[in-house]
Design a protein around this motif. Structure first.
Motif, PDB file in Angstrom:
ATOM      1  N   PHE A   1      11.296  31.065  37.405  1.00  0.00           N
ATOM      2  CA  PHE A   1      11.225  30.762  35.976  1.00  0.00           C
ATOM      3  C   PHE A   1      10.743  31.941  35.125  1.00  0.00           C
ATOM      4  O   PHE A   1      10.752  31.862  33.910  1.00  0.00           O
ATOM      5  CB  PHE A   1      10.327  29.548  35.745  1.00  0.00           C
ATOM      6  CG  PHE A   1      11.054  28.249  35.954  1.00  0.00           C
ATOM      7  CD1 PHE A   1      11.624  27.578  34.882  1.00  0.00           C
ATOM      8  CD2 PHE A   1      11.211  27.715  37.218  1.00  0.00           C
ATOM      9  CE1 PHE A   1      12.326  26.398  35.055  1.00  0.00           C
ATOM     10  CE2 PHE A   1      11.911  26.535  37.416  1.00  0.00           C
ATOM     11  CZ  PHE A   1      12.471  25.864  36.330  1.00  0.00           C
ATOM     12  N   ALA A   2      10.297  33.020  35.775  1.00  0.00           N
ATOM     13  CA  ALA A   2       9.793  34.163  35.002  1.00  0.00           C
ATOM     14  C   ALA A   2      10.924  35.177  34.800  1.00  0.00           C
ATOM     15  O   ALA A   2      10.908  36.266  35.363  1.00  0.00           O
ATOM     16  CB  ALA A   2       8.598  34.798  35.712  1.00  0.00           C
ATOM     17  N   TRP A   3      11.908  34.802  34.011  1.00  0.00           N
ATOM     18  CA  TRP A   3      13.055  35.673  33.782  1.00  0.00           C
ATOM     19  C   TRP A   3      13.537  35.549  32.341  1.00  0.00           C
ATOM     20  O   TRP A   3      13.307  34.543  31.679  1.00  0.00           O
ATOM     21  CB  TRP A   3      14.211  35.298  34.719  1.00  0.00           C
ATOM     22  CG  TRP A   3      14.703  33.893  34.521  1.00  0.00           C
ATOM     23  CD1 TRP A   3      14.172  32.757  35.068  1.00  0.00           C
ATOM     24  CD2 TRP A   3      15.796  33.452  33.690  1.00  0.00           C
ATOM     25  NE1 TRP A   3      14.879  31.649  34.639  1.00  0.00           N
ATOM     26  CE2 TRP A   3      15.882  32.045  33.796  1.00  0.00           C
ATOM     27  CE3 TRP A   3      16.729  34.118  32.879  1.00  0.00           C
ATOM     28  CZ2 TRP A   3      16.835  31.293  33.105  1.00  0.00           C
ATOM     29  CZ3 TRP A   3      17.680  33.373  32.201  1.00  0.00           C
ATOM     30  CH2 TRP A   3      17.729  31.964  32.328  1.00  0.00           C
ATOM     31  N   ASP A   4      14.178  36.610  31.897  1.00  0.00           N
ATOM     32  CA  ASP A   4      14.813  36.619  30.583  1.00  0.00           C
ATOM     33  C   ASP A   4      16.088  37.423  30.666  1.00  0.00           C
ATOM     34  O   ASP A   4      16.171  38.414  31.393  1.00  0.00           O
ATOM     35  CB  ASP A   4      13.896  37.254  29.533  1.00  0.00           C
ATOM     36  CG  ASP A   4      12.747  36.352  29.143  1.00  0.00           C
ATOM     37  OD1 ASP A   4      12.999  35.305  28.551  1.00  0.00           O
ATOM     38  OD2 ASP A   4      11.598  36.703  29.466  1.00  0.00           O
ATOM     39  N   ILE A   5      17.056  36.985  29.908  1.00  0.00           N
ATOM     40  CA  ILE A   5      18.279  37.763  29.763  1.00  0.00           C
ATOM     41  C   ILE A   5      18.617  37.709  28.283  1.00  0.00           C
ATOM     42  O   ILE A   5      18.360  36.699  27.621  1.00  0.00           O
ATOM     43  CB  ILE A   5      19.373  37.201  30.694  1.00  0.00           C
ATOM     44  CG1 ILE A   5      20.664  37.974  30.576  1.00  0.00           C
ATOM     45  CG2 ILE A   5      19.641  35.753  30.453  1.00  0.00           C
ATOM     46  CD1 ILE A   5      21.620  37.601  31.705  1.00  0.00           C
TER      47      ILE A   5
ATOM     48  N   THR B   1      29.185  34.835  31.040  1.00  0.00           N
ATOM     49  CA  THR B   1      28.103  35.265  31.910  1.00  0.00           C
ATOM     50  C   THR B   1      27.706  34.058  32.763  1.00  0.00           C
ATOM     51  O   THR B   1      27.468  32.982  32.226  1.00  0.00           O
ATOM     52  CB  THR B   1      26.883  35.689  31.069  1.00  0.00           C
ATOM     53  OG1 THR B   1      27.318  36.613  30.074  1.00  0.00           O
ATOM     54  CG2 THR B   1      25.810  36.319  31.933  1.00  0.00           C
ATOM     55  N   VAL B   2      27.640  34.251  34.079  1.00  0.00           N
ATOM     56  CA  VAL B   2      27.340  33.143  34.981  1.00  0.00           C
ATOM     57  C   VAL B   2      26.031  33.436  35.718  1.00  0.00           C
ATOM     58  O   VAL B   2      25.920  34.437  36.422  1.00  0.00           O
ATOM     59  CB  VAL B   2      28.493  32.937  35.990  1.00  0.00           C
ATOM     60  CG1 VAL B   2      28.174  31.801  36.948  1.00  0.00           C
ATOM     61  CG2 VAL B   2      29.804  32.656  35.247  1.00  0.00           C
ATOM     62  N   LEU B   3      25.045  32.565  35.517  1.00  0.00           N
ATOM     63  CA  LEU B   3      23.724  32.753  36.128  1.00  0.00           C
ATOM     64  C   LEU B   3      23.492  31.674  37.184  1.00  0.00           C
ATOM     65  O   LEU B   3      23.480  30.494  36.870  1.00  0.00           O
ATOM     66  CB  LEU B   3      22.626  32.627  35.058  1.00  0.00           C
ATOM     67  CG  LEU B   3      22.762  33.497  33.814  1.00  0.00           C
ATOM     68  CD1 LEU B   3      21.692  33.119  32.800  1.00  0.00           C
ATOM     69  CD2 LEU B   3      22.654  34.961  34.188  1.00  0.00           C
ATOM     70  N   ASP B   4      23.283  32.109  38.434  1.00  0.00           N
ATOM     71  CA  ASP B   4      23.040  31.130  39.489  1.00  0.00           C
ATOM     72  C   ASP B   4      21.584  30.691  39.567  1.00  0.00           C
ATOM     73  O   ASP B   4      21.257  29.791  40.326  1.00  0.00           O
ATOM     74  CB  ASP B   4      23.523  31.683  40.839  1.00  0.00           C
ATOM     75  CG  ASP B   4      25.042  31.715  40.910  1.00  0.00           C
ATOM     76  OD1 ASP B   4      25.661  30.719  40.523  1.00  0.00           O
ATOM     77  OD2 ASP B   4      25.607  32.737  41.323  1.00  0.00           O
ATOM     78  N   ARG B   5      20.742  31.299  38.762  1.00  0.00           N
ATOM     79  CA  ARG B   5      19.335  30.899  38.637  1.00  0.00           C
ATOM     80  C   ARG B   5      18.622  30.799  39.989  1.00  0.00           C
ATOM     81  O   ARG B   5      17.930  29.826  40.283  1.00  0.00           O
ATOM     82  CB  ARG B   5      19.190  29.582  37.861  1.00  0.00           C
ATOM     83  CG  ARG B   5      19.689  29.632  36.439  1.00  0.00           C
ATOM     84  CD  ARG B   5      19.109  28.566  35.529  1.00  0.00           C
ATOM     85  NE  ARG B   5      18.977  27.243  36.100  1.00  0.00           N
ATOM     86  CZ  ARG B   5      19.981  26.443  36.367  1.00  0.00           C
ATOM     87  NH1 ARG B   5      21.220  26.818  36.096  1.00  0.00           N
ATOM     88  NH2 ARG B   5      19.772  25.269  36.896  1.00  0.00           N
TER      89      ARG B   5
ATOM     90  N   VAL C   1       8.251  26.992  44.979  1.00  0.00           N
ATOM     91  CA  VAL C   1       9.104  26.085  44.219  1.00  0.00           C
ATOM     92  C   VAL C   1       9.574  26.738  42.923  1.00  0.00           C
ATOM     93  O   VAL C   1      10.738  26.641  42.551  1.00  0.00           O
ATOM     94  CB  VAL C   1       8.355  24.778  43.912  1.00  0.00           C
ATOM     95  CG1 VAL C   1       9.210  23.869  43.047  1.00  0.00           C
ATOM     96  CG2 VAL C   1       7.974  24.076  45.202  1.00  0.00           C
ATOM     97  N   TYR C   2       8.665  27.398  42.229  1.00  0.00           N
ATOM     98  CA  TYR C   2       8.994  27.923  40.907  1.00  0.00           C
ATOM     99  C   TYR C   2       9.131  29.444  40.867  1.00  0.00           C
ATOM    100  O   TYR C   2       9.189  30.032  39.806  1.00  0.00           O
ATOM    101  CB  TYR C   2       7.936  27.469  39.892  1.00  0.00           C
ATOM    102  CG  TYR C   2       7.864  25.968  39.792  1.00  0.00           C
ATOM    103  CD1 TYR C   2       8.952  25.252  39.309  1.00  0.00           C
ATOM    104  CD2 TYR C   2       6.733  25.264  40.186  1.00  0.00           C
ATOM    105  CE1 TYR C   2       8.917  23.875  39.216  1.00  0.00           C
ATOM    106  CE2 TYR C   2       6.676  23.886  40.092  1.00  0.00           C
ATOM    107  CZ  TYR C   2       7.773  23.193  39.608  1.00  0.00           C
ATOM    108  OH  TYR C   2       7.743  21.837  39.518  1.00  0.00           O
TER     109      TYR C   2
END
Lengths: 373, 373
Positions: B299-303, B291-295, B271-272
């Protein structure tokens, strides 16, 4: 042997989601285990998501009967590969909750009759087997409803504040701020003197938060939203935001407002922006669709995902324990949850109630009480 | 008194950008100063941006004459407030460069006749006054062209690697990887055994990088790009990316590919997402637009934004010095820049050359040599 009903979510090989109540038989607890009669479990968005998976809820239909209700929905063919491993395996649902210990192994004797909170999963059930070590005894006088939600929302809110301190920020911006979690964050920030900018979507929510003592509330539906946000952020010095909406432009608007608030009005045009770190965490996905960043905020910015589980994993045990203790100490004040609806397990599977939850408005919150079944 | 030409960028109160060559008179150097005859200065995108500011380059027009060329362009009315402080003030241009010390104050005597690199700004000039302490003597045998660009690109590349190590990653993904900077990063990664995934946009760039020894090159124009990227990332274990394009979906595609590479094919639907930190830095804006993020990456991400200046500010002096020394040690190997065009100051203001730079292709690089004027 203890017997009780348990809510199960099953995806079949032919692409049907099936939600039902199943009788379950619990073995006698081992030495370090207890059986808890569940008396209260919040229905969080995450529980709803785990219940439904990728099913298309516009296909929701009733089956079974009023005594043994069943809900069915179709899982789109394209989504089936992503759930391959759970096909054919009925899953328990319910992240956290509270109840009374009705049976205890010999090393867990002291918990017998005690009201406890726990989060072993599968809390949408009449009884639950759990490790004694995973049960948190509730303070004297606290009801199961008081203790049903001491983990997810309170620890998330305290986790935001810890994250803010760890990363060297001194004020926060929060979106969907009228939510139960948002109100909790407001109370913590008021108690701890942390400047907080609350972003809401309706005038009634502005009133609600002002009534709770909020100083800075901005309404994203107002035509002057962006200017209001810059002003509120300038007044608070907030350089960290938390956004549960995820999709759309809000996270980027937070960063742009922080950068504008940091830029003196008579500043020379700065090609690369300020060098003050600005950070927004996305901790949910209330708004579908992509996150869109217009990048009007220089180069000293970060945006990322925030998840309670990951936060807890990188936090030391002493800090974790002190956060949990604070929740217990302020259980009926700062961390009080107010539920707008208490439902039985059967009612969770009532299509009208199910849809009402799905379409939930900010501030609405459901509590499941399996003793009503 | 030394006299020479200097390129100046002026925005007038009535919204005209004026680029011209102006004679400048340099005072005799103070005790700790030198005068450098500039012999080579790279024309970086950042210089071009500082030259033109927010002017609308479709309005570019010629003025002056071939001996004293002038370029004019219109600044949109809406952009004028952002440049209020530079209106009426001619600005020097040129971030970095190299040349020969032709005059020295009494404490800087040892630099007389020495070839040095420097970055006081205003390098698009025949002569430049500078602090002796800001001049980096070039190694024996190095030409001014060799030493013209020892700061921005080399330190950016080494800054990427330092950032990777500091944040606990072990492999990199780089977009626009066929650029001069990209080739430099490839050489550093090969020398230091750092796994690198190179993203390019054309088959010829795939060939170019493979010819330089690259193992992992993926072409974003290929229909299988996303699958290729996942495979390359899985092979390298890269969890950090650097993206100079900024706009569009590429940064999000990097994160999604990292997450896919980290997710075992038989994994249960998570799920996460995974809890492995994934990070992309945007360090430029080659692609306009948001900037387009489709995610699709848990949840363990950074930009975030990455800027050499900010990196240097938070890096200790010893590390900074060792990075600069490495650049000097490997000046004509790892950090060699190849220029596709050498132009005089007057030629920078030739509309055809100006537009050619503006429309520059990956791998093209201009060097300004003011001794040609």
């Amino acid at each position: 042997m203890t017997t009780g009903l348990e809510l199960k979510s099953l995806i079949t090989a032919d692409g049907i989601l099936r939600l039902s109540l199943e009788p379950s038989e619990l073995p006698d607890p081992a030495a370090d285990e207890v059986i808890v009669r569940i008396e209260a479990a919040p229905l969080n968005p995450t529980d709803h998501y785990q219940m439904t998976g990728p099913a298309d809820l516009s296909t929701l239909r009733q089956d079974g009967n009023s005594d043994s209700p069943v809900l069915l929905a179709t899982v789109p063919q394209a989504a089936m590969p992503f759930v391959a491993r759970r096909v054919g395996q009925p899953r328990p649902i319910g992240t956290e909750g509270a109840g009374t210990v009705v049976a205890a192994g010999r090393e867990a004797d002291h918990l017998m009759g005690q009201r406890v909170a726990l989060r072993p999963g599968g809390m949408f059930a009449q009884y639950r087997l759990a490790k004694a070590a995973d049960c948190v005894p509730l303070p004297e006088g606290a009801s199961s409803a008081d203790g049903a939600a001491i983990f997810v929302n309170p620890l998330t809110v305290l986790g935001f504040v810890e994250t803010m301190k760890t990363e060297g920020h001194t004020g926060l911006v929060h979106a969907a701020a009228a939510s139960n979690l948002g109100q909790m964050l407001l109370k913590v920030c008021l108690a701890d003197n942390i400047p907080l900018v609350n972003i809401v979507r309706k005038p009634s929510q502005v009133e609600l938060l002002r009534g709770l003592g909020a100083t800075h509330v901005v309404n994203s539906a107002d035509p002057d939203f962006e200017a209001d946000l810059v002003r509120a952020i300038a007044e608070t010095g907030a350089t960290m935001g938390f956004d549960p909406t995820g999709g759309g432009r809000l996270a980027g608007q937070m960063l742009a407002a922080m950068e504008a608030a940091l830029t003196p009005p008579d500043a020379e045009h700065m090609v690369y922006g300020t060098d003050v770190p600005k950070r927004v965490y996305i901790y949910g996905g209330l708004e579908g669709g992509p996150t869109v960043l217009d990048r009007r905020f220089g180069f000293a910015w970060d945006i990322g995902g925030w998840l309670l589980f990951n936060f807890m994993k990188r936090t030391d045990a002493a800090t974790r324990a002190s956060l949990q203790q604070r929740v217990l100490d302020e259980l009926t004040t700062t961390f009080a949850s107010s539920y707008t609806r208490v439902v039985s397990l059967r009612q969770v599977l009532d299509p009208d109630i199910f849809r009402a939850f799905q379409a939930r408005a900010t501030g609405e919150k459901f509590l499941v009480d399996p003793t009503l079944d």
